[in-house]
Design an enzyme around this catalytic site. Structure first.
Site, mmCIF file in Angstrom:
data_model
loop_
_atom_site.group_PDB
_atom_site.id
_atom_site.type_symbol
_atom_site.label_atom_id
_atom_site.label_comp_id
_atom_site.label_asym_id
_atom_site.label_seq_id
_atom_site.Cartn_x
_atom_site.Cartn_y
_atom_site.Cartn_z
ATOM 1 N N SER A 50 0.869 -1.180 0.000
ATOM 2 C CA SER A 50 0.000 0.000 0.000
ATOM 3 C C SER A 50 0.906 1.230 0.000
ATOM 4 O O SER A 50 2.061 1.174 0.429
ATOM 5 C CB SER A 50 -0.925 -0.008 1.213
ATOM 6 N N ASP A 82 -0.605 -1.048 -4.531
ATOM 7 C CA ASP A 82 -2.055 -1.178 -4.383
ATOM 8 C C ASP A 82 -2.713 0.207 -4.247
ATOM 9 O O ASP A 82 -2.189 1.083 -3.541
ATOM 10 C CB ASP A 82 -2.306 -2.029 -3.119
ATOM 11 N N HIS A 83 -3.840 0.387 -4.875
ATOM 12 C CA HIS A 83 -4.691 1.596 -4.711
ATOM 13 C C HIS A 83 -3.924 2.910 -4.726
ATOM 14 O O HIS A 83 -4.073 3.735 -3.811
ATOM 15 C CB HIS A 83 -5.476 1.521 -3.389
ATOM 16 N N GLY A 181 -11.282 -4.222 4.850
ATOM 17 C CA GLY A 181 -11.396 -4.218 6.316
ATOM 18 C C GLY A 181 -12.235 -5.383 6.802
ATOM 19 O O GLY A 181 -12.476 -6.346 6.072
ATOM 20 N N HIS A 208 -11.213 -7.579 -4.728
ATOM 21 C CA HIS A 208 -10.681 -6.868 -3.548
ATOM 22 C C HIS A 208 -11.486 -7.266 -2.319
ATOM 23 O O HIS A 208 -12.538 -7.887 -2.417
ATOM 24 C CB HIS A 208 -10.796 -5.350 -3.773
ATOM 25 N N GLY A 210 -10.737 -9.305 0.347
ATOM 26 C CA GLY A 210 -10.781 -10.749 0.563
ATOM 27 C C GLY A 210 -10.962 -11.177 2.013
ATOM 28 O O GLY A 210 -11.542 -12.233 2.275
ATOM 29 N N THR A 233 -6.267 -7.082 5.366
ATOM 30 C CA THR A 233 -6.602 -6.992 6.797
ATOM 31 C C THR A 233 -6.199 -8.259 7.556
ATOM 32 O O THR A 233 -5.706 -8.170 8.692
ATOM 33 C CB THR A 233 -8.115 -6.718 6.951
#
Ligand code: 13P
Length: 288
Positions: A50, A82-83, A181, A208, A210, A233
């Site tokens: 991230s 990611d993102h 989350g 996404h 998961g 998470t």
């Protein structure tokens, strides 16, 4: 094997009706545990970073210890940002060696999302770097990106079709009801929408959110050709709870290597069972 982009591994996964696990790692220990699990299972894997985590280490510093883990692995490994909502940051990560980028323009209007995605794609120009896009906003918190339930949007098939046609990304994450989350309340996945989008998509789709999905949910979506499954998470929980459990049980011990070893084993076990299920359809995700 090799340090690679996600292109071939996701194409193979789609054709072979399995999914590649993509794990948001937070440091050397978590990266090594995930790659070791994939090597033991002899299947490819994706290390996701991230933006917040990359910023914590610094772009070059982070890549300096990720790259050897990938290059020394006995399976194909990709390192995926990611993102990322910041085009300039995505470009810096590509230049520093990331083999894959997600440009997330999903919170902007479709036309803007397409325009920004194309700018990131242009920057790749001939390099073997894969690009993931997102259409519709996936609810929850990932990194510092917060999408409230009320702002969550299921992707529309038409938007996905236009986005796919105009951007030529390598894989697409459509919002189909999963969340980042810990899930609160009932999980409402739109399998029909996922299938409709997959039917019109020339490229693999990404799942996404998961953490917290059941074996049955994963199984159905992988049957519908979900080719990459993101887990973040669950890694964070295993890491923090592992530290807490070991420290609580060994209050007078001050050996960081033993603590690391315990946490490594927890992350390895978590990655192993997810990869085993996603790629080989063996075991169970939620057994303890
Ligand atoms: P979870 O945090 O729900 O595992 O989602 C991960 C994810 O989709 C990262 O992009």
């Amino acid at each position: 094997m090799a340090y690679v982009s996600m292109k071939k591994m996701l194409k193979d996964a789609r054709a072979g009706h399995y999914a590649v696990g993509a794990f948001n790692i937070v440091n050397y220990l978590t990266a090594k545990a995930v790659v070791d699990a994939a090597c033991d299972l002899k299947v490819p894997v994706i290390l996701q970073t991230s933006v917040k985590t990359v910023k914590q280490f610094g772009i070059e510093e982070f890549m300096s210890f990720l790259r050897p883990i990938c290059e020394n692995a006995s399976v194909d490994v990709a390192v995926h940002l990611d993102h990322c909502t910041d085009k300039e940051y995505a470009k810096r990560c590509m230049d520093a060696g990331w083999s894959s980028i997600m440009f997330d323009g999903s919170k902007t209007p479709l036309e803007q999302n397409i325009k920004d995605t194309l700018e990131v794609k242009d920057y790749i120009s001939g390099r073997d770097i894969s690009l993931e896009g997102e259409v519709g906003s996936i609810v929850g918190v990932e990194d510092d990106i917060v999408v409230h339930k009320d702002d969550a949007a299921y992707a529309s098939r038409e938007d996905c079709e236009k986005y796919l046609k105009e951007t030529g990304v390598d894989c697409l994450a459509p919002a189909i009801g999963t969340a980042h989350g810990v899930y609160k309340g009932e999980i409402k996945l739109n399998y029909d929408l996922f299938k409709e989008i997959d039917d019109i998509s020339p490229i693999p789709l990404v799942l996404h959110g998961g953490t917290g999905l059941s074996d049955e949910m994963f199984g159905k979506l992988i049957d519908l050709r979900a080719s990459k499954v993101n887990i973040s998470t669950a890694i964070k929980i295993a890491y923090c709870q592992g530290m807490y459990a070991y420290s609580s049980a060994n209050r007078d011990e001050n050996d960081p290597l033993k603590l690391d070893d315990y946490v490594y084993k927890r992350i390895y076990a978590l990655a192993f069972k997810h990869i085993n299920f996603f790629t080989l359809r063996k075991g169970s995700i939620n057994d303890e």
